[in-house]
Design an enzyme around this catalytic site. Structure first.
Site, PDB file in Angstrom:
ATOM      1  N   CYS A   1     -15.486   1.329 -20.794  1.00  0.00           N
ATOM      2  CA  CYS A   1     -16.845   1.233 -19.971  1.00  0.00           C
ATOM      3  C   CYS A   1     -17.529   0.010 -20.852  1.00  0.00           C
ATOM      4  O   CYS A   1     -18.447  -0.377 -19.748  1.00  0.00           O
ATOM      5  CB  CYS A   1     -17.451   2.553 -20.615  1.00  0.00           C
ATOM      6  SG  CYS A   1     -16.955   4.111 -19.770  1.00  0.00           S
TER       7      CYS A   1
ATOM      8  N   GLU B   1       0.869  -1.325  -0.034  1.00  0.00           N
ATOM      9  CA  GLU B   1      -0.049   0.084   0.106  1.00  0.00           C
ATOM     10  C   GLU B   1       0.772   1.225  -0.023  1.00  0.00           C
ATOM     11  O   GLU B   1       0.658   2.330  -0.748  1.00  0.00           O
ATOM     12  CB  GLU B   1      -1.032  -0.103   1.394  1.00  0.00           C
ATOM     13  CG  GLU B   1      -1.932  -0.928   1.151  1.00  0.00           C
ATOM     14  CD  GLU B   1      -3.146  -0.621   0.012  1.00  0.00           C
ATOM     15  OE1 GLU B   1      -3.490   0.628   0.161  1.00  0.00           O
ATOM     16  OE2 GLU B   1      -3.468  -1.596  -0.969  1.00  0.00           O
TER      17      GLU B   1
ATOM     18  N   CYS C   1     -16.937  -2.616 -17.934  1.00  0.00           N
ATOM     19  CA  CYS C   1     -16.920  -2.421 -16.772  1.00  0.00           C
ATOM     20  C   CYS C   1     -18.436  -2.981 -16.057  1.00  0.00           C
ATOM     21  O   CYS C   1     -19.590  -2.658 -16.768  1.00  0.00           O
ATOM     22  CB  CYS C   1     -17.034  -0.838 -16.470  1.00  0.00           C
ATOM     23  SG  CYS C   1     -17.497  -0.253 -14.731  1.00  0.00           S
TER      24      CYS C   1
ATOM     25  N   CYS D   1     -23.687   3.718 -14.419  1.00  0.00           N
ATOM     26  CA  CYS D   1     -22.553   4.837 -13.896  1.00  0.00           C
ATOM     27  C   CYS D   1     -23.165   6.294 -14.641  1.00  0.00           C
ATOM     28  O   CYS D   1     -23.325   6.419 -15.619  1.00  0.00           O
ATOM     29  CB  CYS D   1     -21.407   4.492 -14.601  1.00  0.00           C
ATOM     30  SG  CYS D   1     -19.931   5.721 -14.647  1.00  0.00           S
TER      31      CYS D   1
END
Length: 352
Positions: free
Chosen positions: A203, A41, A206, A212
């Site tokens: 997209c 991270e 997705c 969205c």
């Protein structure tokens, strides 16, 4: 909580998510090693996965546990980090490891407040550690997640601003499921990194495209809102390459403030005259050779560097009395925390 979003993301993750990243190895079913999650991270802040992979493998090979990191000296940590940039991340990582040994039995605490009290661990990093290492329900909000949520919910404004960030955290909390939380956090990060990318998002691939708001309104290019671009200033410096008859180079540890703080680097001057004066303090010199100039770009300014080589110099013995100055041979550079452009410069110089 919108279980529809998490369910769709988890189904997508099962088919398309990344499951072979080196920090995803499980110590028990559904649990990952907290130290490796934490390290990944921190490394992934402002750095892409493809860049991080090699650094991560080398880091854990040298320092496989939190206790190993805590025992390491700062030079060793910086040497392993050299080239990743944003060196304050490495310093905080090292400091936090030592605090964990002193106060938490050599482990990262499982308590959110205790985690966020450690240097360099903010709310999202703490959430990622607790979710991925322990399966606890905590949301995350890194850059990729911000982009996904900003587009999905059609949120205007700078994602780094207080009001917008508050909205994003509320959505992140609402979408985080109670089960498979480690997979979910990986799923939404992966979606942002591989599908909902900054330019030309995919997209059609997705799982959230159906509702969205950015896609519905044709605003994927606008969201997230970009910060107003501003020109960054340019600075200039002369780096002194003092090389003795044994082919050793004089390095200077940088102070605690400014860029590259705590790293070993080349002495610097504002101009050639100043470089000669500094060189004369450290060695007996005869001549200098101008090496090819280069530019290094930081987040807040551009640095034009003119390296000046003083070769086959006679060392002043007084240098040995200064703990911030040291002569290093070429074969010793790998063990030092050096700024990437300085390492490249020194390793690119031929020996005579």
């Amino acid at each position: 909580m919108n279980t529809n979003v998490s369910a769709r993301l988890l189904r997508w993750f099962d088919r398309h998510g990344r499951k072979d990243l080196p920090w995803q190895s499980e110590t028990s079913p559904g649990r990952r090693d907290a130290y490796r999650v934490w390290l990944s991270e921190v490394m992934l802040q402002q750095t892409q996965v493809t860049t991080v992979l090699g650094y991560f493998e080398r880091f854990v090979a040298a320092l496989p546990t939190l206790r190993d990191l805590a025992r390491a000296d700062e030079d060793s940590v910086f040497a392993l980090w050299s080239g990743l940039g944003y060196y304050r991340r490495a310093r905080f990582l090292h400091r936090a490891a030592r605090i964990c040994v002193e106060q938490h039995g050599g482990e990262l605490p499982r308590d959110f407040a205790a985690l966020t009290a450690l240097p360099g661990i903010g709310r999202s990093t703490a959430g990622a550690i607790l979710a991925q290492a322990h399966g606890l329900r905590f949301p995350i909000l890194d850059g990729n997640v911000k982009r996904v949520l900003t587009r999905y919910h059609g949120i205007d404004g700078d994602p780094a601003s207080g009001p917008v960030k508050k909205q994003l955290w509320l959505h992140a909390e609402a979408h985080t499921p109670a089960r498979r939380v480690a997979d979910y956090t990986q799923a939404i990060m992966d979606l942002g990194a591989t599908v909902c990318v900054r330019g030309n998002p995919r997209c059609d691939a997705c799982p959230l495209a159906g509702d969205c708001m950015a896609r519905r309104d044709g605003r994927t290019a606008e969201l997230p809102a970009r910060k107003a671009s501003k020109s960054i200033p340019t600075r200039a410096t002369v780096m002194l390459v003092l090389r003795d008859r044994q082919q050793r180079v004089l390095l200077e540890r940088r102070g605690p403030q400014g860029v590259w703080s705590g790293l070993w680097s080349l002495p610097e001057a504002s101009d050639a005259d100043g470089a000669w004066r500094i060189a004369q303090r450290h060695a007996r010199i005869d001549d200098a050779q101008t090496l090819p100039a280069f530019t290094h770009v930081f987040s807040h300014y551009r640095l034009n560097v003119e390296p000046l080589l003083f070769d086959r110099v006679a060392v002043h013995p007084g240098v040995a009395d200064d703990p911030q100055l040291r002569w290093y041979g070429r074969d010793e550079l790998d063990a030092l925390g050096l700024p990437a452009p300085v390492r490249k410069l020194l390793l690119g110089m031929g020996e005579e």
